[in-house]
Write a protein that holds these residues in place. Structure first.
Motif, PDB file in Angstrom:
ATOM      1  N   SER A   1       3.356   5.368  -7.336  1.00 24.32           N
ATOM      2  CA  SER A   1       2.394   5.335  -8.449  1.00 24.32           C
ATOM      3  C   SER A   1       2.574   6.505  -9.404  1.00 24.32           C
ATOM      4  O   SER A   1       2.393   6.366 -10.606  1.00 24.32           O
ATOM      5  CB  SER A   1       0.963   5.329  -7.914  1.00 24.32           C
ATOM      6  OG  SER A   1       0.713   4.086  -7.347  1.00 24.32           O
TER       7      SER A   1
ATOM      8  N   TYR B   1       2.426   1.834  -3.444  1.00 22.37           N
ATOM      9  CA  TYR B   1       1.526   2.463  -4.420  1.00 22.37           C
ATOM     10  C   TYR B   1       1.355   3.956  -4.105  1.00 22.37           C
ATOM     11  O   TYR B   1       1.242   4.772  -5.001  1.00 22.37           O
ATOM     12  CB  TYR B   1       0.185   1.739  -4.467  1.00 22.37           C
ATOM     13  CG  TYR B   1       0.281   0.365  -5.113  1.00 22.37           C
ATOM     14  CD1 TYR B   1       1.056   0.160  -6.247  1.00 22.37           C
ATOM     15  CD2 TYR B   1      -0.397  -0.732  -4.581  1.00 22.37           C
ATOM     16  CE1 TYR B   1       1.177  -1.094  -6.823  1.00 22.37           C
ATOM     17  CE2 TYR B   1      -0.294  -1.995  -5.157  1.00 22.37           C
ATOM     18  CZ  TYR B   1       0.499  -2.168  -6.275  1.00 22.37           C
ATOM     19  OH  TYR B   1       0.611  -3.406  -6.848  1.00 22.37           O
TER      20      TYR B   1
ATOM     21  N   GLU C   1       7.980  -3.484  -6.977  1.00 23.84           N
ATOM     22  CA  GLU C   1       6.624  -4.004  -6.750  1.00 23.84           C
ATOM     23  C   GLU C   1       6.649  -5.535  -6.675  1.00 23.84           C
ATOM     24  O   GLU C   1       6.006  -6.142  -5.811  1.00 23.84           O
ATOM     25  CB  GLU C   1       5.716  -3.545  -7.894  1.00 23.84           C
ATOM     26  CG  GLU C   1       4.259  -3.924  -7.705  1.00 23.84           C
ATOM     27  CD  GLU C   1       3.411  -3.574  -8.916  1.00 23.84           C
ATOM     28  OE1 GLU C   1       3.965  -3.369 -10.014  1.00 23.84           O
ATOM     29  OE2 GLU C   1       2.179  -3.536  -8.765  1.00 23.84           O
TER      30      GLU C   1
ATOM     31  N   LYS D   1       0.852  -1.205   0.000  1.00 25.34           N
ATOM     32  CA  LYS D   1       0.000   0.000   0.000  1.00 25.34           C
ATOM     33  C   LYS D   1       0.889   1.257   0.000  1.00 25.34           C
ATOM     34  O   LYS D   1       0.632   2.219  -0.748  1.00 25.34           O
ATOM     35  CB  LYS D   1      -0.894  -0.022   1.244  1.00 25.34           C
ATOM     36  CG  LYS D   1      -1.938   1.076   1.241  1.00 25.34           C
ATOM     37  CD  LYS D   1      -2.159   1.629   2.628  1.00 25.34           C
ATOM     38  CE  LYS D   1      -2.659   3.047   2.551  1.00 25.34           C
ATOM     39  NZ  LYS D   1      -1.998   3.966   3.421  1.00 25.34           N
TER      40      LYS D   1
END
Lengths: 242, 342
Positions: free
Chosen positions: B319, B315, B331, B312
């Motif tokens: 991201s 991201y 990732e 989490k």
């Protein structure tokens, strides 16, 4: 941890508590709770540790800089002044680096503009240009270079005056990268160093670039100007690759 | 990116770092008692996890391997120095499928080799000045200073717990200890350093503290689980060695909080015995108890939760970055941790 006390007291056998625990892993709400508890606990610890670290660092700073002691000790005070002067100097150097970086950006813009201009006029060779007042000549090797490589660029100089002889002596700058990296001006060699042009005469100058073996990968720009006529400006651009 | 590609990239970054380590080891005497031994652990071929994270974080932020190479060398050298000293402190017998340095040479020689590796790890940081500029090089120096002090503090906690035979530790104690002993130097600071280099100092490295902590904690717990359930050839250390060493793992802390009073007293007695006098029979019994009270399942789940939280965080902070192999690599590492079935 939920249910820890219950399972702890059940010492008659692990089978019942095993069943409870297996179910607890399957129940989505409890799984989320467990995960949240662990992650929250970790976050709290991290925040505590970071705060403790900051406090400890501040305390060390305090110990290192004792104002009263500094005032009472002329030697220490002088040392402090010298150190602060260095810091001021560092700030000046940082400012200079920032100005250099801004200049680089301007040069990049000029380079792009010249590039687009040369695209419009395809008959002008990339590595042979004629200086004229007010324009920047853009020179760039055909391919990116590796550290330790050498290349030579050709520059044609033309005296467009009808009656005056012109002497051109090019002054070099370091190659400046996009960050703080640079390649010293010794990497550039200009042959001949001084060119005398009779009216309407054209002569070639060879500019060789010999990259040091420890050159860092990136884009670089260097600037050449005529000592006698600052309006003659030449931008050397190159890319160093691995 | 699939797991095989991720492992191959990790191997490549590890090999590049090893080449860098060789470059920083002086070719002079005394070779037999020092410089040859400095290269011993690195040449055995570790995972290269720390340099891999640093280089990938740099790449994901727009930098290049060449810019992160010196910092990666420092991280890997320090890691190997820590391992040599850890092996002495823990009285470990094998490391990366070979006998530990202090068992093939003397403890004194091994400690000195570790000292030299710590010293040699400083020189690449000096070279960062020419590679990255003074300002960034100074920031990275402070990052490294922090990770060394945190690791030593964490190691002190763990060694102190063993010395005092602490059997009253909680999960929070454990999470704090591994934050200090492992997470800063294994994940948090490699990611921070890589991001600083890749972004040319423009990123706030504090953004990556949670990501690195969750990843590092999941990594450490999984490493401790492998010590109990892995294959010795793949793990590279003696299986169950952590129980023999009395290492305060999450599994041991869980077991101590779950088992009966009688069992707890037995474990306390075992942990109170000097390491060299502990028997494999007793260690096996404790491992059985860990299975009985599902301490290993508990640790597996905990590491999975932490890896999930790391994903989490990843991201949240990666991201917005341009898609790249390095971003996919990071990732995939986290996803691998989540899906790991040992």
């Amino acid at each position: 941890m939920p249910n820890r006390k219950n399972s702890k007291k059940n010492t008659s056998g692990a089978s019942q508590s095993k069943k409870d625990k297996n179910e607890s892993w399957i129940d989505p709400d409890r799984v989320v709770n467990k995960a949240q508890n662990i992650v929250n606990s970790a976050v709290n610890i991290l925040e505590e540790e970071i705060a403790a670290g900051i406090l400890a660092a501040k305390n060390i700073e305090k110990k290192l800089i004792d104002v009263d002691e500094l005032r009472s000790n002329p030697d220490a005070l002088m040392n402090r002044i010298r150190r602060d002067s260095h810091e001021v100097l560092d700030l000046v150097i940082d400012g200079f680096a920032s100005i250099t970086s801004q200049m680089n950006e301007v040069l990049e813009t000029l380079k792009n503009e010249t590039k687009s201009a040369s695209k419009k006029n395809k008959s002008t060779p990339k590595s042979a240009s004629k200086p004229s007042n007010g324009n920047v000549i853009f020179l760039e090797p055909e391919h990116p270079l590796k550290a330790g490589e050498t290349t030579t660029l050709n520059l044609s100089l033309f005296n467009d005056s009808e009656n005056e002889t012109s002497t051109i002596e090019l002054r070099k700058s370091d190659f400046l990268g996009s960050g703080s990296q640079k390649i010293g001006l010794r990497a550039i060699k200009i042959e001949p160093k001084t060119v005398q042009l009779k009216p309407q005469e054209e002569k070639d100058v060879n500019i060789s670039i010999n990259l040091p073996k420890n050159s860092i990968v990136g884009y670089y720009n260097a600037f050449l100007t005529d000592v006698n006529n600052p309006k003659i400006r030449i931008l050397l651009a190159l890319e160093v690759v691995d | 990116m699939d797991v095989l590609e991720m492992k191959s990239k990790l191997k490549y970054y590890g090999a590049e770092t090893l080449r860098g380590i060789h470059a920083f080891v002086p070719e002079k005497e005394p070779k037999k008692y020092l410089y040859d031994l400095v290269l011993d652990y690195p040449n055995r071929g570790g995972k290269g996890f720390r340099p891999g994270l640093c280089i990938a974080s740099c790449g994901a932020h727009g930098g290049q391997l060449s810019e992160a190479k010196f910092s990666a060398v420092t991280l890997e050298m320090l890691h190997n120095a820590f391992l040599i000293h850890d092996d002495v402190e823990d009285e470990s017998l094998s490391r990366r499928n070979k006998p530990t340095m202090h068992t093939t040479h003397s403890r004194a020689i091994a400690i000195n080799v570790g000292d030299m590796m710590n010293a040699l790890s400083l020189f690449p940081l000096w070279h960062n000045k020419t590679l990255l500029g003074e300002k960034l090089a100074q920031r990275i120096f402070l990052e490294v200073y922090h990770l060394i002090t945190e690791s030593a503090e964490g190691q002190a906690l763990e060694l102190g717990w063993r010395q005092d035979n602490r059997c009253d530790l909680s999960e929070s104690d454990y999470l704090r200890m591994i934050l200090k002993k492992t997470c800063w130097y294994t994940c948090i600071q490699p990611i921070r350093i890589g991001a600083l280099i890749g972004s040319k100092g423009s990123v706030n490295p504090d953004n990556f503290n949670r990501l690195g902590y969750f990843m590092g904690a999941a990594f450490q717990i999984q490493d401790d689980i492998l010590n109990l359930v892995g294959e010795e050839s793949a793990y590279g250390k003696e299986i169950g060695g952590d129980i023999i060493e009395g290492k305060r793992t999450l599994m041991l802390i869980h077991l101590l909080s779950e088992c009966s009073k009688k069992e707890k007293s037995l474990i306390e007695n075992y942990l109170g015995t000097p390491v060299l006098e502990r028997t494999m029979t007793d260690a096996k019994h404790i491992l059985e108890l860990m299975h009985k009270y599902e301490s290993i399942i508990h640790a597996k789940k905990t590491s999975q939760y932490l890896a999930g939280a790391a994903l989490k965080e990843f991201y949240t902070h990666f991201s917005h970055l341009k898609d790249s192999e390095d971003k996919a690599f990071l990732e995939t590492i986290i996803l691998y941790m989540i899906n790991r079935d040992y």
